[in-house]
Design a protein around this motif. Structure first.
Motif, short mmCIF file in Angstrom:
data_model
loop_
_atom_site.label_atom_id
_atom_site.label_comp_id
_atom_site.label_asym_id
_atom_site.label_seq_id
_atom_site.Cartn_x
_atom_site.Cartn_y
_atom_site.Cartn_z
N HIS A 4 0.80 -1.21 0.00
CA HIS A 4 0.00 0.00 0.00
C HIS A 4 0.84 1.27 0.00
N THR A 5 2.14 1.18 0.27
CA THR A 5 2.96 2.38 0.25
C THR A 5 3.63 2.59 -1.11
N THR A 6 3.30 1.74 -2.08
CA THR A 6 3.92 1.83 -3.39
C THR A 6 2.92 2.33 -4.42
N ALA A 7 3.21 3.49 -5.04
CA ALA A 7 2.33 4.01 -6.08
C ALA A 7 2.66 3.39 -7.43
N ILE A 8 3.93 3.29 -7.73
CA ILE A 8 4.37 2.73 -9.01
C ILE A 8 5.49 1.73 -8.75
N HIS A 31 7.11 5.73 -4.23
CA HIS A 31 6.28 5.54 -3.04
C HIS A 31 5.08 6.47 -3.05
N THR A 32 3.99 6.01 -2.50
CA THR A 32 2.78 6.82 -2.38
C THR A 32 3.07 8.11 -1.62
N GLY A 33 2.49 9.21 -2.08
CA GLY A 33 2.63 10.48 -1.37
C GLY A 33 3.92 11.21 -1.67
N THR A 34 4.67 10.76 -2.67
CA THR A 34 5.91 11.44 -3.04
C THR A 34 5.78 12.07 -4.42
N GLY A 62 8.38 -7.33 -19.12
CA GLY A 62 8.54 -6.72 -17.80
C GLY A 62 7.21 -6.52 -17.11
N GLU A 63 7.28 -6.03 -15.89
CA GLU A 63 6.11 -5.85 -15.04
C GLU A 63 5.95 -4.39 -14.68
N ALA A 64 4.71 -3.92 -14.63
CA ALA A 64 4.45 -2.56 -14.15
C ALA A 64 3.12 -2.55 -13.41
N ARG A 65 3.14 -2.05 -12.20
CA ARG A 65 1.92 -1.90 -11.41
C ARG A 65 1.77 -0.44 -11.01
N VAL A 66 0.56 0.07 -11.12
CA VAL A 66 0.24 1.44 -10.71
C VAL A 66 -0.92 1.37 -9.73
N ALA A 67 -0.74 1.97 -8.56
CA ALA A 67 -1.74 1.90 -7.50
C ALA A 67 -2.09 0.44 -7.16
#
Ligand SMILES: Nc1ncnc2c1ncn2[C@@H]1O[C@H](COP(=O)(O)OP(=O)(O)OP(=O)(O)O)[C@@H](O)[C@H]1O
Ligand SMILES: [Mg+2]
Length: 120
Positions: A4-8, A31-34, A62-67
């Motif tokens: 949950h602390t990772t935005a991207i 990180h989230t909030g940055t 490759g892999e990419a996750r957003v939110a």
């Protein structure tokens, strides 16, 4: 790979246009909030990266996750989670700051009352 602390979260991302290997194994964590600035010379692949993260184009590997959502398999959820302003197609110079926020509220399908209060 995401919490949950990772935005991207990006791992091993690659993208080529014909024989032009633009992204060659990008790893990235935001990180989230940055606030994160992606810098590089013209043609380095910054816009290509943003297009992949905003689900407009797909990576080759490759892999990419957003939110927390996979950009390839959960693209609708990614789109619901983000806002993107283009470099040249933005309306910054035509609209006021308030009008730009209102546009984003409308694109986000906020109800009129909520849009008005959020914009304010
Ligand atoms: N649709 C496309 N078809 C073929 N080549 C492309 C395409 N889009 C980008 N490229 C090429 O991919 C490379 C990376 O382009 P990209 O636009 O991602 O770079 P950038 O870092 O955003 O550059 P700038 O700082 O000029 O905005 C460049 O060599 C560009 O010519
Ligand atoms: Mg660019």
């Amino acid at each position: 790979m995401t919490n949950h602390t990772t935005a991207i979260e990006v791992a091993g991302l690659t993208k080529s246009y014909a024989d032009n290997a633009v992204l060659r194994g990008i790893d990235l964590t935001v990180h989230t909030g940055t606030v994160y600035a992606l810098l590089g010379p013209n043609g380095a692949g910054k816009t290509t990266m943003v297009r992949i993260l905003s689900t407009l184009i797909t990576a080759d590997a490759g892999e990419a996750r957003v939110a927390g959502f996979d950009v390839r398999r959960e693209s609708d959820a990614v789109r619901r989670s983000i806002g993107v302003t283009g470099q040249f197609s933005a309306l910054d110079e035509l609209l006021t700051g308030r009008e730009n926020l209102r546009l984003m509220a409308d694109l986000g399908h906020l109800r009129a009352a909520e849009a008005t209060s959020r914009v304010a």
